[in-house]
Design a protein around this motif. Sequence first.
Motif, PDB file in Angstrom:
ATOM      1  N   ALA A   1      -0.534   4.471   9.557  1.00  8.84           N
ATOM      2  CA  ALA A   1      -0.229   3.225   8.844  1.00  8.84           C
ATOM      3  C   ALA A   1      -0.933   2.109   9.602  1.00  8.84           C
ATOM      4  CB  ALA A   1       1.269   2.975   8.776  1.00  8.84           C
TER       5      ALA A   1
ATOM      6  N   ALA B   1       1.031  -1.134  10.546  1.00 10.60           N
ATOM      7  CA  ALA B   1       2.059  -0.945  11.568  1.00 10.60           C
ATOM      8  C   ALA B   1       1.416  -0.751  12.940  1.00 10.60           C
ATOM      9  CB  ALA B   1       2.938   0.265  11.224  1.00 10.60           C
TER      10      ALA B   1
ATOM     11  N   SER C   1       6.590  -1.648   7.264  1.00 10.03           N
ATOM     12  CA  SER C   1       6.582  -0.420   6.458  1.00 10.03           C
ATOM     13  C   SER C   1       7.496  -0.480   5.245  1.00 10.03           C
ATOM     14  CB  SER C   1       6.991   0.779   7.311  1.00 10.03           C
ATOM     15  OG  SER C   1       6.152   0.888   8.420  1.00 10.03           O
ATOM     16  N   LEU C   2       8.254  -1.583   5.108  1.00 10.20           N
ATOM     17  CA  LEU C   2       9.190  -1.639   3.982  1.00 10.20           C
ATOM     18  C   LEU C   2       8.473  -1.557   2.646  1.00 10.20           C
ATOM     19  CD1 LEU C   2      11.952  -4.114   5.097  1.00 10.20           C
ATOM     20  CD2 LEU C   2      12.190  -1.717   4.484  1.00 10.20           C
ATOM     21  N   ARG C   3       7.196  -1.967   2.607  1.00  8.93           N
ATOM     22  CA  ARG C   3       6.489  -1.885   1.330  1.00  8.93           C
ATOM     23  C   ARG C   3       6.303  -0.429   0.904  1.00  8.93           C
ATOM     24  NH1 ARG C   3       2.389  -2.320   5.000  1.00  8.93           N
ATOM     25  NH2 ARG C   3       0.467  -1.189   4.558  1.00  8.93           N
ATOM     26  N   PHE C   4       6.245   0.504   1.890  1.00  4.88           N
ATOM     27  CA  PHE C   4       6.160   1.921   1.535  1.00  4.88           C
ATOM     28  C   PHE C   4       7.416   2.360   0.772  1.00  4.88           C
ATOM     29  CE2 PHE C   4       3.425   2.349   5.508  1.00  4.88           C
ATOM     30  CZ  PHE C   4       2.255   2.336   4.782  1.00  4.88           C
ATOM     31  N   MET C   5       8.547   1.721   1.113  1.00  2.00           N
ATOM     32  CA  MET C   5       9.783   2.052   0.424  1.00  2.00           C
ATOM     33  C   MET C   5       9.658   1.701  -1.055  1.00  2.00           C
ATOM     34  SD  MET C   5      13.492   0.993   1.818  1.00  2.00           S
ATOM     35  CE  MET C   5      13.587   1.503   3.499  1.00  2.00           C
TER      36      MET C   5
ATOM     37  N   THR D   1       7.664  -2.360  13.147  1.00  2.00           N
ATOM     38  CA  THR D   1       7.164  -1.253  12.320  1.00  2.00           C
ATOM     39  C   THR D   1       7.953  -1.157  11.024  1.00  2.00           C
ATOM     40  OG1 THR D   1       6.619  -0.054  14.343  1.00  2.00           O
ATOM     41  CG2 THR D   1       6.691   1.222  12.317  1.00  2.00           C
ATOM     42  N   LEU D   2       9.280  -1.304  11.133  1.00  2.00           N
ATOM     43  CA  LEU D   2      10.130  -1.209   9.939  1.00  2.00           C
ATOM     44  C   LEU D   2       9.787  -2.322   8.943  1.00  2.00           C
ATOM     45  CD1 LEU D   2      12.503   0.217   8.568  1.00  2.00           C
ATOM     46  CD2 LEU D   2      14.021  -1.409   9.692  1.00  2.00           C
TER      47      LEU D   2
END
Lengths: 249, 108
Positions: A67, A70, A95-99, A91-92
């Motif tokens: 990623a 990240a 990475s929330l867009r991956f959710m 990182t969270l």
Amino acid sequence: MSLTTRVAGWRARAAATLRRPLVREGALEAVPMAFGVAAWGVVAGVAMAKSGMGVPLAVFMSLAVYAGSAQIASLPLIAAGAPVWVVWATTLCVSLRFMAFSYHYRPFFMHLPRGKRMALSFLMGDTNFALFMRRYDKPEPGQPYEEYFLGSSLITFGVWQASIITGIVAGAGIPASWGLGFAGTMALLALTCTQLRSPITWVAAVVAACAAVAAYALPLKLNILVAIAAAIAIGALADRLPAFPKGRA
Amino acid sequence: MSQLEIFVTTIGMALITLLCRAFFLVPKDDLPMPAWLREGLRYAPIAALSAVVAPELVLTQGALTTWHDARIFGALAGLAYYAWRQSLFGTIVCGTGVMLALRFGVGW
């Protein structure tokens, strides 16, 4: 079964998969984006080389995390010796867009066993998400969507890993003034354009852009989170206003 | 951070990103969600992309840039090309080309 026959079986299965028309279509449509991905990968690799974590760890990180945003966000924190939870929280947030991506992929992939869904998740990225949603409007039963996804995401994965490792190894030999990073930004800009399908998506994009810039000073890359939240709120509101024509996002 | 600490940090980062990516693909049944969030989530992907791109174009070291910044004109050229041809590759080449021309030709 002996190891050689097993390996031969895997190779035959892999070759058969690569011959499927949808895998090829996905791969072909990912090629134009590969230039942006490669440019961004080299830049990320150079940044990792300059952070001083060493080549083996940098390569390990790019293979395991996969990623770019990240990884780049974590570098200054790691270099400054920030607490581990700060790196993980950042990182969270990034990475929330991956959710959100996984929410949109769900109806396309639910016919697959859970193990396969997890394996496909690992390959998710901005590029193949935008390409996938441009290609498929809504899920229809019985379609092998995973084949298109696999073709496009394997090209992206290969190009990204090759370019980031090039950047890590070449390191400081590549000057920043080449504007390579800008090619990656342009790739993301083009992908953003593919998602502008209705007036409300324009509003959501502009609101998110302004929010991300305005909230840039927040720690932990929370500005991305603020931007997504603002766009979700505006989108949900605008859907209820009669002035906006309804359309699929 | 020591090499071991970076290693452990990296494992954690890998788990966090994988968890986010798999979040809605792991459960067998649809997660209960209010209707407004379901509607709003349709705009989350474009918001995320736009939120990642915008600061890259208009901020330098966290401050707003001036109008004669090569990146802004590169982005505008890329957008114009996309509006004209809808070509992803053309957008990347056109935007980056204009940015480089202004940076090295005009010195912005």
